[in-house]
Design an enzyme around this catalytic site. Structure first.
Site, PDB file in Angstrom:
ATOM      1  N   LYS A  15       1.056  -1.279   0.188  1.00  0.00           N
ATOM      2  CA  LYS A  15      -0.115  -0.051  -0.025  1.00  0.00           C
ATOM      3  C   LYS A  15       1.005   1.351  -0.039  1.00  0.00           C
ATOM      4  CE  LYS A  15      -3.919  -1.629   2.571  1.00  0.00           C
ATOM      5  NZ  LYS A  15      -4.977  -1.478   3.797  1.00  0.00           N
ATOM      6  N   ASP A  72      -9.787   1.613   4.704  1.00  0.00           N
ATOM      7  CA  ASP A  72     -10.202   0.445   5.176  1.00  0.00           C
ATOM      8  C   ASP A  72     -11.037  -0.044   4.013  1.00  0.00           C
ATOM      9  OD1 ASP A  72     -10.703  -1.566   7.069  1.00  0.00           O
ATOM     10  OD2 ASP A  72     -12.674  -0.943   7.360  1.00  0.00           O
ATOM     11  N   SER A  73     -11.066  -1.357   3.618  1.00  0.00           N
ATOM     12  CA  SER A  73     -11.585  -1.945   2.466  1.00  0.00           C
ATOM     13  C   SER A  73     -12.277  -3.299   2.790  1.00  0.00           C
ATOM     14  CB  SER A  73     -10.895  -1.721   1.155  1.00  0.00           C
ATOM     15  OG  SER A  73      -9.696  -2.542   1.677  1.00  0.00           O
TER      16      SER A  73
END
Length: 205
Positions: A15, A72-73
């Site tokens: 990320k 957040d996913s």
């Protein structure tokens, strides 16, 4: 011009690299939680992706005094009323297990006809400043849940998430394709103007 530091509240270096690549021309350095001494995980008690992202970003900004980002996913299946949603990572329980999560998802969707197996990956990204300003962006990819895994790439639910525009699952896409398409990449892209504005402001315009 001085290099500015932002904190991405994650230990996931994939990320971090994704955001660094997007900010390559911006003179912004992206730190991660691995750069922060004494960081303690924050309980993600929110009922939505946006709430969980904000909880993490607020905690990071408070601890470090840096402009902090957190995401957040997860996956939302329409036939399951939006589940697994915020529980995507631990859908099958503790400890986190991608394969067990997929097995549970496929079992729950076993009797659902193909045309009703619609789903989406959703990501919320929160940007929080030390002074308490908050911004949220969101990304989303629509698709369908297959009955069997396809592809070896990716992680999570990628191998059963079919993307009609590409005729492939997320796990069959190249890294470059996925990085352009992904819900997280979309949320990061939408955050770029916010980060530029905050950087400009901190530099005195």
């Amino acid at each position: 011009m001085m290099m500015m530091k932002f904190l991405l509240a994650t230990s996931n270096q994939g990320k971090v690299k994704e955001l660094q690549d997007l900010l390559a021309d911006e003179e912004i350095e992206v730190l991660s939680l691995q750069d922060i001494e004494g960081w303690q995980e924050v309980a993600e008690t929110g009922k939505t992706f946006a709430e969980n992202a904000a909880i993490k970003a607020r905690a990071a900004a408070e601890k470090t005094g840096l402009i902090s980002l957190a995401d957040d996913s997860g996956l939302e299946a329409d036939a399951l009323a939006g589940a697994p949603g915020v529980h995507s990572a631990r859908f099958a329980g503790e400890p986190k297990d991608d394969e067990a999560n997929i097995d549970k998802l496929l079992k729950l969707l076993d009797d659902v006809p193909d045309e009703a197996r619609t789903a989406r990956f959703r990501c919320s990204l929160a940007v929080v400043t030390p002074s308490g300003e908050e911004y949220t962006t969101e990304g989303m990819v629509e698709g369908r849940i297959l009955r069997q895994r396809r592809g070896k790439g990716g992680f999570g639910y990628d191998s059963v998430f079919y993307v009609p525009d590409f005729g492939r699952t997320m796990a069959e896409l190249s890294v470059a394709q996925k990085n352009k398409l992904s819900h997280r990449a979309q949320a990061f892209h939408k955050a770029l103007p916010i980060l530029r504005e905050l950087k400009q402001r901190s530099a005195g315009g």
